[in-house]
Design a protein around this motif. Structure first.
Motif, PDB file in Angstrom:
ATOM      1  N   VAL A 174      42.544  30.259  46.481  1.00  0.00           N
ATOM      2  CA  VAL A 174      41.859  30.942  47.586  1.00  0.00           C
ATOM      3  C   VAL A 174      40.376  31.008  47.235  1.00  0.00           C
ATOM      4  N   VAL A 175      39.546  30.584  48.188  1.00  0.00           N
ATOM      5  CA  VAL A 175      38.099  30.566  47.951  1.00  0.00           C
ATOM      6  C   VAL A 175      37.470  31.698  48.748  1.00  0.00           C
ATOM      7  N   ARG A 176      36.731  32.535  48.058  1.00  0.00           N
ATOM      8  CA  ARG A 176      36.031  33.634  48.748  1.00  0.00           C
ATOM      9  C   ARG A 176      34.540  33.463  48.479  1.00  0.00           C
ATOM     10  N   ALA A 362      55.569  37.459  58.620  1.00  0.00           N
ATOM     11  CA  ALA A 362      54.781  36.547  59.466  1.00  0.00           C
ATOM     12  C   ALA A 362      53.285  36.761  59.251  1.00  0.00           C
ATOM     13  N   VAL A 363      52.876  38.025  59.079  1.00  0.00           N
ATOM     14  CA  VAL A 363      51.463  38.319  58.786  1.00  0.00           C
ATOM     15  C   VAL A 363      51.069  37.628  57.484  1.00  0.00           C
ATOM     16  N   THR A 364      51.911  37.769  56.469  1.00  0.00           N
ATOM     17  CA  THR A 364      51.607  37.195  55.159  1.00  0.00           C
ATOM     18  C   THR A 364      51.543  35.668  55.239  1.00  0.00           C
ATOM     19  N   GLU A 365      52.491  35.079  55.940  1.00  0.00           N
ATOM     20  CA  GLU A 365      52.505  33.613  56.066  1.00  0.00           C
ATOM     21  C   GLU A 365      51.265  33.114  56.802  1.00  0.00           C
ATOM     22  N   MET A 366      50.884  33.825  57.863  1.00  0.00           N
ATOM     23  CA  MET A 366      49.703  33.404  58.634  1.00  0.00           C
ATOM     24  C   MET A 366      48.452  33.430  57.756  1.00  0.00           C
ATOM     25  N   VAL A 367      48.262  34.518  57.020  1.00  0.00           N
ATOM     26  CA  VAL A 367      47.042  34.644  56.212  1.00  0.00           C
ATOM     27  C   VAL A 367      47.073  33.656  55.053  1.00  0.00           C
ATOM     28  N   ILE A 371      43.875  31.104  55.103  1.00  0.00           N
ATOM     29  CA  ILE A 371      42.786  31.878  54.481  1.00  0.00           C
ATOM     30  C   ILE A 371      41.536  31.056  54.166  1.00  0.00           C
ATOM     31  N   ASN A 372      41.673  29.774  53.902  1.00  0.00           N
ATOM     32  CA  ASN A 372      40.476  28.996  53.542  1.00  0.00           C
ATOM     33  C   ASN A 372      39.811  28.319  54.744  1.00  0.00           C
ATOM     34  N   HIS A 373      40.320  28.541  55.950  1.00  0.00           N
ATOM     35  CA  HIS A 373      39.722  27.901  57.133  1.00  0.00           C
ATOM     36  C   HIS A 373      38.533  28.719  57.622  1.00  0.00           C
ATOM     37  N   ARG A 404      44.226  43.786  55.817  1.00  0.00           N
ATOM     38  CA  ARG A 404      43.016  44.096  55.020  1.00  0.00           C
ATOM     39  C   ARG A 404      43.259  43.848  53.529  1.00  0.00           C
ATOM     40  N   GLU A 405      44.485  44.116  53.089  1.00  0.00           N
ATOM     41  CA  GLU A 405      44.820  43.846  51.678  1.00  0.00           C
ATOM     42  C   GLU A 405      44.776  42.347  51.387  1.00  0.00           C
ATOM     43  N   LEU A 406      45.355  41.562  52.302  1.00  0.00           N
ATOM     44  CA  LEU A 406      45.439  40.126  52.078  1.00  0.00           C
ATOM     45  C   LEU A 406      44.090  39.454  52.215  1.00  0.00           C
ATOM     46  N   ASP A 407      43.244  39.967  53.116  1.00  0.00           N
ATOM     47  CA  ASP A 407      41.951  39.327  53.353  1.00  0.00           C
ATOM     48  C   ASP A 407      40.962  40.337  53.941  1.00  0.00           C
TER      49      ASP A 407
END
Ligand code: ADA
Length: 576
Positions: A174-176, A362-367, A371-373, A404-407
Motif C-alpha cells: 500500500v502506497v501512501r 465488502a467494505v474491506t474488500e473494496m478498500v 487503495i492505490n488508485h 477511516r481505519e482502513l484508509d
C-alpha cells in the motif's frame, strides 16, 4: 480466507515479474444445475456446455432470466509442489471453490475481489471447479436482495488468476503519499511467512534501479519511507502515474499510484489544495448482452463518452467497479466515487448480524482492492439505505469507523434519500443526496421541469438548516426517464425532450450555484432492472434515465449536458 490486495489482471502494467501467475480467463466447461443445492452436488458433476470467463451466465440467451446453481470447471498446469492462490475479480452472488475435488473456499457478494489459497500438490495439472449460485438467499448472500433497481446476474464476472506462491511472499503493497509534491511516500508491505525482525526489501520506482532497504518486520508488516525520483502530481488534467516494484526473496509485487491529496475545506472539495467542482454521472457496469461483465472495449467507450460529455467525476453505482475501469480512470484522469454493494437497505438488514458481517467484509474488500488508485477520492456505502431510522445508526457508524481505519486519506460519504430526516449525516465528510424533483413529484402537471431548481435549492437549504452547512454538499443522483426515439410536441414524460429540458435545468443550476460541490447525474446509460409489479415504473423492465440507451446510443440530453459541462468555468477535467 485472506483478501486480495488488488493485483488482478490488468492491461495496465505487469504486477509480478518473478511470481508465476496463470491467467484463467477463457472458455471453461459449464453446466447450469438449476434448482439443485450446492450441498447435494457431487463436485465431479458432469458439465456439458462451454462458457467464457469472465461473463455472467444469465446474460446468455441460453440461461436468460434463470436463477439457480451453476458449475464451472477447467484445468491449469502449474509447477508441481508449489502452493497456489486463486484470485477472483468478482463472482455473483455466492460460490464454492474446489481444486482436485477438495473444497478450498467460499465467497459471498458479487463485485468484490477475493482470493482462495490452495495447498501444494505433486501434480502438474490441477482441476478447478467453481459452484456459483445466483439465487437470493438472506443467509448465504445477505448483500443481495430482490428488487434492487438493477438486474443482479450470476457468474464469474471478472478475471481469475492462479498465483504460484513462493516460500515467503508479498501479500500487498500500500502506497501512501506523505508529501505528494515532494514525492515522499510510505510503503506498507505485508509479508507472509517472514519472521519478525530485519528483512531486506528491494524497491524500484518507475522502472529505475532497485534500492535495498533494510527494515523491521512487525506482525508481518514492513514500512518503508521512500522518495519517488522525479515526482509528478496526479490531477484530472495531468494524470501522472508512478509505479513501484517491491522484491522480497523470490517474490515481487508491483503497483501503480498517483501523488495527490483530497480534502474538504468548508463547503468545498479540495484536490491538491484547490477547490474543485465535481461534474459527472452515476454509472453501472451494465450491458444487455454482457450484463455486468463488460468487455474492455466497452469500458473504454464509456470513458471516452464521459470525457466527451465534459465529466471529471464518475459515481460507480451501486458496487465497486471493475479494476480495469479503475486503471483507466487513473490513466485518463477521472475522479471516482466507490461504494459497496447496496440499494435501499432497511431495518431488516440493519438488524441482521449476517448482513453486518457481509457488509464489513465488502467494505474491506473494496478498500483493499482500490487503495492505490488515485482516481478514487470517495469511499461510500449503503446507497439510499434507510438512514432515517434509529436502527441504521450502528451499521453507519461501524462502516465509517472501518473505512477511516482502513484508509484515512479519502473522503467518506453515502448517498442519502432522506435529506430532511437523515440521522447519520454527522458521520460523513460530504453530504450527498439523491433527489428527483420534477420526476417523482406530482405537484405540477403542466410543466414539472419548473420543480427542478426550487427542489435543489430547498434541499440545499434544508441541509444547512439542519446544521450540516459546514460540509460540502453533493447531488449524487437526479434525473428523468426518456425512451430513446420517443418524441412528442408536448415534451411529456418519457420523451427525449423532457429529459433534455430536465437535465438542462439541473446542470445550469449546479454549474452556477456555488453552494453545490458537485453532481453525478442519474445516469450514464439505461440499464436492465427488475421485473414484476414494481416495473410499472420501469418501461421495458429497464431504468431508462440514461443519457445514452443501453447500447450507448445518445438521447437528446447528451448535447445538452455536454454543452453545460464543457461551458462550466475553467476547472480540472480529463484532457482529450
Ligand atoms: C434511486 C437509486 C437508483 C435508481 C433511482 C431511480 O435513487 O439509487 O439506483 O433506482 O433511484 O431511477 O429511481
Amino acid at each position: 480466507m485472506p483478501l486480495a490486495s488488488g493485483g488482478m489482471i490488468s492491461d495496465a502494467y505487469t504486477r509480478h515479474v518473478n511470481r508465476i501467475v496463470h491467467c484463467l480467463d477463457g472458455v471453461w466447461d459449464f453446466a447450469f444445475l438449476g434448482a439443485q443445492d450446492a450441498a447435494d452436488v457431487d463436485l465431479a458433476v458432469p458439465t456439458w456446455d462451454r462458457l467464457p470467463v469472465p461473463s455472467a451466465y444469465d446474460a446468455y440467451p441460453a440461461y436468460a432470466g434463470l436463477r439457480g446453481l451453476a458449475v464451472y470447471r477447467r484445468r491449469v498446469d502449474v509447477t508441481p509442489g508449489t502452493a497456489g492462490r486463486l484470485a477472483f475479480g468478482a463472482v455473483g452472488f455466492w460460490c464454492r471453490v474446489s481444486v482436485d475435488g477438495v473444497v478450498v473456499g467460499e465467497h459471498s457478494g458479487a463485485y468484490s475481489p477475493f482470493t482462495v489459497d490452495v495447498p501444494a500438490a505433486d501434480a502438474r495439472s490441477r482441476e478447478v471447479t467453481v459452484l456459483v449460485d445466483n439465487r437470493f438467499d438472506d443467509e448465504r448472500s445477505p448483500l443481495h436482495e430482490p428488487y434492487y433497481d438493477f438486474y443482479q446476474y450470476g457468474g464469474i464476472y471478472r478475471s481469475v488468476e492462479w498465483h504460484e506462491l513462493p516460500g515467503p511472499y508479498i501479500e500487498s503493497v500500500v502506497v501512501r503519499a506523505t508529501n505528494p509534491a515532494a514525492g515522499a511516500v510510505a510503503l506498507s508491505v505485508v509479508l507472509v511467512g517472514a519472521p519478525d525482525g530485519p528483512v531486506e526489501l528491494e524497491v524500484a520506482f518507475d522502472g529505475g534501479e532497485p534500492v535495498v532497504h533494510t527494515v523491521e518486520v512487525k506482525d508481518g508488516i514492513a514500512t518503508i519511507d521512500a522518495a519517488v525520483p522525479s515526482p509528478r502530481v496526479w490531477s484530472p488534467s495531468a494524470p501522472a502515474l508512478h509505479h513501484v516494484r517491491v522484491t522480497y526473496e523470490d517474490d515481487d509485487f508491483a503497483t501503480r499510484f498517483g501523488l495527490r491529496t483530497v480534502d474538504v475545506d468548508g463547503r468545498n472539495i479540495v484536490l491538491n489544495g484547490k477547490p474543485i467542482t465535481l461534474l459527472g454521472y452515476c454509472r453501472h457496469e451494465a450491458h444487455p448482452q454482457f450484463g455486468p461483465a463488460l468487455p474492455i472495449g466497452q469500458i473504454v467507450q464509456d470513458l471516452q463518452l464521459l470525457r466527451d460529455l465534459g465529466c471529471n467525476f464518475i459515481r460507480g453505482t451501486h458496487y465497486p467497479m471493475d479494476e480495469r475501469f479503475l486503471d483507466l480512470c487513473d490513466e485518463m484522469g477521472f475522479l471516482v466515487w466507490s461504494e459497496t454493494l447496496g440499494w435501499g437497505n432497511t431495518e431488516k438488514h440493519f438488524t441482521s448480524p449476517a448482513y453486518a458481517d457481509a457488509h464489513a467484509a465488502a467494505v474491506t474488500e473494496m478498500v483493499t482492492a482500490g487503495i492505490n488508485h488515485p482516481s478514487i477520492i470517495f469511499w461510500a456505502f449503503l446507497n439510499e439505505g434507510a438512514s432515517n431510522l434509529p436502527a441504521s445508526r450502528a451499521i453507519y457508524e461501524d462502516s465509517v469507523r472501518l473505512l477511516r481505519e482502513l484508509d484515512p486519506t479519502r473522503l467518506i460519504a453515502y448517498a442519502s434519500m432522506h435529506p430532511d430526516t437523515d440521522l447519520n449525516l454527522d458521520l460523513v465528510d460530504v453530504v450527498s443526496v439523491n433527489i428527483y424533483p420534477g420526476w417523482y413529484d406530482d405537484s405540477d402537471h403542466d410543466d414539472p421541469v419548473r420543480l427542478v431548481v426550487p427542489g435543489i435549492r430547498r434541499v440545499a437549504a434544508t441541509i444547512r438548516e439542519r446544521g450540516f452547512g459546514d460540509k460540502p454538499f453533493l447531488i449524487t443522483e437526479i434525473g428523468a426517464e426518456a425512451l430513446r426515439g420517443w418524441t412528442d410536441p408536448l415534451n411529456g414524460f418519457w420523451t427525449e425532450g423532457y429529459q433534455a429540458d430536465y437535465l438542462r435545468a439541473v446542470c445550469e443550476e449546479v454549474v452556477t450555484n456555488d453552494d453545490i460541490a458537485g453532481l453525478s447525474l442519474w445516469q450514464f446509460n439505461d440499464i436492465r432492472s427488475y421485473h414484476g409489479p414494481r416495473a410499472v415504473k420501469r418501461a421495458r423492465s429497464f431504468n431508462n434515465k440514461g443519457t445514452l440507451d443501453e447500447y450507448r446510443r445518445p438521447k437528446a440530453s447528451y448535447a445538452v449536458v455536454k454543452a453545460a459541462f464543457t461551458a462550466a468555468p475553467e476547472r480540472e477535467r480529463p484532457a482529450g
